[in-house]
Design a protein around this motif. Structure first.
Motif, PDB file in Angstrom:
ATOM      1  N   ALA A   1       9.601  -7.854  -8.988  1.00 59.53           N
ATOM      2  CA  ALA A   1      10.112  -9.157  -9.262  1.00 59.53           C
ATOM      3  C   ALA A   1      10.715  -9.948  -8.008  1.00 59.53           C
ATOM      4  CB  ALA A   1      11.613  -9.013  -9.954  1.00 59.53           C
ATOM      5  N   ALA A   2      10.258 -11.207  -8.152  1.00 58.39           N
ATOM      6  CA  ALA A   2      10.269 -12.223  -6.947  1.00 58.39           C
ATOM      7  C   ALA A   2      11.855 -12.647  -6.821  1.00 58.39           C
ATOM      8  CB  ALA A   2       9.594 -13.572  -7.181  1.00 58.39           C
ATOM      9  N   LEU A   3      11.990 -12.811  -5.663  1.00 56.62           N
ATOM     10  CA  LEU A   3      13.602 -13.344  -5.162  1.00 56.62           C
ATOM     11  C   LEU A   3      13.679 -14.801  -6.191  1.00 56.62           C
ATOM     12  CD1 LEU A   3      13.746 -13.006  -1.428  1.00 56.62           C
ATOM     13  CD2 LEU A   3      14.403 -11.383  -3.092  1.00 56.62           C
ATOM     14  N   THR A   4      14.915 -14.687  -6.846  1.00 62.10           N
ATOM     15  CA  THR A   4      15.236 -15.913  -7.568  1.00 62.10           C
ATOM     16  C   THR A   4      16.265 -16.835  -7.059  1.00 62.10           C
ATOM     17  OG1 THR A   4      16.631 -14.472  -9.003  1.00 62.10           O
ATOM     18  CG2 THR A   4      14.137 -14.529  -9.531  1.00 62.10           C
ATOM     19  N   GLY A   5      16.168 -17.965  -7.455  1.00 60.91           N
ATOM     20  CA  GLY A   5      17.258 -19.029  -6.909  1.00 60.91           C
ATOM     21  C   GLY A   5      17.454 -19.145  -5.436  1.00 60.91           C
TER      22      GLY A   5
ATOM     23  N   ALA B   1      13.329 -18.043   7.775  1.00 60.83           N
ATOM     24  CA  ALA B   1      13.650 -16.958   8.376  1.00 60.83           C
ATOM     25  C   ALA B   1      12.416 -16.086   8.403  1.00 60.83           C
ATOM     26  CB  ALA B   1      14.948 -15.982   7.656  1.00 60.83           C
ATOM     27  N   PRO B   2      11.539 -16.246   9.476  1.00 61.43           N
ATOM     28  CA  PRO B   2      10.323 -15.559   9.655  1.00 61.43           C
ATOM     29  C   PRO B   2      10.575 -14.111   9.766  1.00 61.43           C
ATOM     30  CG  PRO B   2      10.360 -17.423  11.219  1.00 61.43           C
ATOM     31  CD  PRO B   2      11.717 -17.283  10.659  1.00 61.43           C
ATOM     32  N   GLY B   3       9.660 -13.387   8.971  1.00 55.25           N
ATOM     33  CA  GLY B   3       9.710 -11.709   8.724  1.00 55.25           C
ATOM     34  C   GLY B   3       9.409 -11.604   7.482  1.00 55.25           C
ATOM     35  N   ILE B   4       9.628 -10.345   7.246  1.00 57.16           N
ATOM     36  CA  ILE B   4       9.495  -9.739   5.812  1.00 57.16           C
ATOM     37  C   ILE B   4      10.722  -9.054   5.382  1.00 57.16           C
ATOM     38  CG2 ILE B   4       8.169  -8.540   4.165  1.00 57.16           C
ATOM     39  CD1 ILE B   4       6.834 -11.082   4.853  1.00 57.16           C
ATOM     40  N   TYR B   5      11.283  -8.921   4.297  1.00 55.00           N
ATOM     41  CA  TYR B   5      12.627  -8.661   3.886  1.00 55.00           C
ATOM     42  C   TYR B   5      12.091  -7.660   2.553  1.00 55.00           C
ATOM     43  CZ  TYR B   5      14.161 -12.023   7.086  1.00 55.00           C
ATOM     44  OH  TYR B   5      14.429 -12.702   8.217  1.00 55.00           O
ATOM     45  N   VAL B   6      13.035  -6.770   2.194  1.00 59.75           N
ATOM     46  CA  VAL B   6      12.978  -5.892   0.920  1.00 59.75           C
ATOM     47  C   VAL B   6      14.341  -5.962   0.217  1.00 59.75           C
ATOM     48  CG1 VAL B   6      11.408  -4.387   1.989  1.00 59.75           C
ATOM     49  CG2 VAL B   6      13.569  -3.648   2.076  1.00 59.75           C
ATOM     50  N   LYS B   7      14.314  -6.079  -1.130  1.00 61.76           N
ATOM     51  CA  LYS B   7      15.405  -5.701  -1.651  1.00 61.76           C
ATOM     52  C   LYS B   7      16.171  -4.360  -1.755  1.00 61.76           C
ATOM     53  CE  LYS B   7      14.123  -8.796  -5.558  1.00 61.76           C
ATOM     54  NZ  LYS B   7      13.933  -9.240  -6.969  1.00 61.76           N
ATOM     55  N   LEU B   8      17.216  -4.120  -1.286  1.00 68.31           N
ATOM     56  CA  LEU B   8      17.796  -2.825  -0.900  1.00 68.31           C
ATOM     57  C   LEU B   8      18.114  -2.036  -2.239  1.00 68.31           C
ATOM     58  CD1 LEU B   8      20.354  -3.904   1.657  1.00 68.31           C
ATOM     59  CD2 LEU B   8      18.032  -2.855   2.190  1.00 68.31           C
ATOM     60  N   ASP B   9      18.441  -2.650  -3.450  1.00 67.10           N
ATOM     61  CA  ASP B   9      18.679  -1.979  -4.465  1.00 67.10           C
ATOM     62  C   ASP B   9      17.429  -1.860  -5.325  1.00 67.10           C
ATOM     63  OD1 ASP B   9      18.112  -4.507  -5.230  1.00 67.10           O
ATOM     64  OD2 ASP B   9      19.814  -4.792  -6.960  1.00 67.10           O
TER      65      ASP B   9
ATOM     66  N   SER C   1       0.850  -1.146  -0.026  1.00 72.40           N
ATOM     67  CA  SER C   1       0.048   0.083  -0.085  1.00 72.40           C
ATOM     68  C   SER C   1       0.809   1.243   0.004  1.00 72.40           C
ATOM     69  CB  SER C   1      -0.932   0.098   1.098  1.00 72.40           C
ATOM     70  OG  SER C   1      -0.221   0.149   2.253  1.00 72.40           O
ATOM     71  N   PHE C   2       2.198   1.185   0.333  1.00 73.53           N
ATOM     72  CA  PHE C   2       3.010   2.376   0.350  1.00 73.53           C
ATOM     73  C   PHE C   2       4.112   2.213  -0.899  1.00 73.53           C
ATOM     74  CE2 PHE C   2       2.185   1.964   4.824  1.00 73.53           C
ATOM     75  CZ  PHE C   2       1.730   3.372   5.005  1.00 73.53           C
ATOM     76  N   GLY C   3       3.890   1.163  -1.731  1.00 79.42           N
ATOM     77  CA  GLY C   3       4.521   0.959  -3.026  1.00 79.42           C
ATOM     78  C   GLY C   3       5.791   0.159  -2.761  1.00 79.42           C
ATOM     79  N   VAL C   4       5.972  -0.735  -1.593  1.00 79.41           N
ATOM     80  CA  VAL C   4       7.067  -1.515  -1.516  1.00 79.41           C
ATOM     81  C   VAL C   4       6.925  -2.703  -1.455  1.00 79.41           C
ATOM     82  CG1 VAL C   4       8.717  -2.111   0.533  1.00 79.41           C
ATOM     83  CG2 VAL C   4       7.786   0.505   0.113  1.00 79.41           C
ATOM     84  N   THR C   5       7.745  -3.653  -2.213  1.00 81.13           N
ATOM     85  CA  THR C   5       7.441  -4.937  -2.173  1.00 81.13           C
ATOM     86  C   THR C   5       8.047  -5.605  -1.198  1.00 81.13           C
ATOM     87  OG1 THR C   5       7.171  -4.730  -4.716  1.00 81.13           O
ATOM     88  CG2 THR C   5       7.754  -7.079  -3.685  1.00 81.13           C
ATOM     89  N   GLY C   6       7.371  -6.464  -0.567  1.00 79.24           N
ATOM     90  CA  GLY C   6       8.026  -7.304   0.743  1.00 79.24           C
ATOM     91  C   GLY C   6       8.243  -8.778   0.314  1.00 79.24           C
ATOM     92  N   HIS C   7       9.208  -9.446   0.725  1.00 80.07           N
ATOM     93  CA  HIS C   7       9.583 -10.672   0.410  1.00 80.07           C
ATOM     94  C   HIS C   7       9.724 -11.651   1.641  1.00 80.07           C
ATOM     95  CE1 HIS C   7      10.411  -9.336  -3.693  1.00 80.07           C
ATOM     96  NE2 HIS C   7      10.970  -8.366  -3.006  1.00 80.07           N
ATOM     97  N   ARG C   8       9.302 -12.897   1.435  1.00 77.66           N
ATOM     98  CA  ARG C   8       9.569 -13.905   2.499  1.00 77.66           C
ATOM     99  C   ARG C   8      11.234 -14.632   2.340  1.00 77.66           C
ATOM    100  NH1 ARG C   8       3.918 -14.852   1.506  1.00 77.66           N
ATOM    101  NH2 ARG C   8       2.777 -14.643   3.193  1.00 77.66           N
ATOM    102  N   VAL C   9      11.661 -15.041   3.043  1.00 78.88           N
ATOM    103  CA  VAL C   9      12.893 -15.701   2.983  1.00 78.88           C
ATOM    104  C   VAL C   9      12.660 -17.216   3.729  1.00 78.88           C
ATOM    105  CG1 VAL C   9      15.378 -15.733   3.515  1.00 78.88           C
ATOM    106  CG2 VAL C   9      14.315 -13.781   2.815  1.00 78.88           C
TER     107      VAL C   9
END
Length: 223
Positions: free
Chosen positions: A136-140, A122-130, A111-119
């Motif tokens: 795009a989803a996390l790959t590999g 490792a519970p919690g939510i992460y973002v791509k720093l770059d 809702s703020f335009g930020v894409t969160g990702h699961r790892v």
């Protein structure tokens, strides 16, 4: 679900209150969602190890908790949400509960335009720093030498389930002093960077972020 906004409250009394609520509730007790901020505090989970507190120049209190996970930091500018939910009545198990809570964080970030990702693992939510706004989803598979390469953690999750009822919950970083995270291995991971919406260039006030997260939790954690 009854939503309670507690404001800025000390961690230990809040922990004691939600544990007492959970221990005293019956099968017909309505679920609640508590929203708050905490003054600066490190909390250790049941798996917490003392060595993950690296240094503490500010004398921030370290409180032992009975939630899952290891050490994290709470401070002003962070939305802390404590869902007090009867999983049996909701008809789900812990794994699905965690998935739903993380989903609500991801949708709040979106809702703020930020894409969160699961790892995985490792519970919690992460973002791509770059590219925190890219879709795009996390790959590999993650690099085993550095599973969080290029990622920053924006939301931590730690829960306790007692008699199929949950307490503790999830924290979402909005605009806070992040320097205390440098004094710990966040959630037990050395070198894991912690970020907030402000770091990503997103201007958001606490009340708006809390309301958006609460709305989503109320929908996804209600029968």
């Amino acid at each position: 679900m009854q939503i309670r906004s507690l404001g800025l409250v000390d961690y230990q009394p809040t922990f004691d209150a939600m544990r007492a609520f959970t221990e005293s509730r019956g099968p017909d007790t309505p679920d609640e969602l508590w929203l708050c901020e905490h003054p600066p505090v490190y909390t250790q989970g049941l798996a917490g190890k003392a060595e993950h507190v690296l240094f503490n120049p500010h004398g921030i209190p370290v409180v032992q908790s009975n939630r899952g996970g290891q050490v994290t930091y709470h401070g002003p500018g962070q939305v802390v949400a404590y869902p007090l939910v009867d999983l049996k009545r909701l008809g789900i198990y812990v794994k699905e509960y965690v998935y739903r809570v993380e989903h609500c964080v991801i949708k709040t970030l979106a809702s703020f335009g930020v894409t969160g990702h699961r790892v995985a693992g490792a519970p919690g939510i992460y973002v791509k720093l770059d590219d925190p706004f890219g879709h795009a989803a996390l790959t590999g598979p993650a690099d085993p030498r550095d599973p969080f390469r290029g990622l920053g953690k924006i939301s931590a999750l730690g829960i306790k389930v007692s008699n199929h009822c949950t307490y503790h919950g999830v924290a979402l970083n909005i605009a806070m002093d992040l320097s205390p995270f440098e004094g710990i291995n966040p959630c037990g991971y050395a070198g894991l960077r912690t970020v907030d919406l402000a770091t990503l260039g997103v201007s958001a006030d606490w009340a708006t972020a809390a309301a958006r997260l609460a709305d989503k939790l109320a929908v996804h954690l209600s029968p």
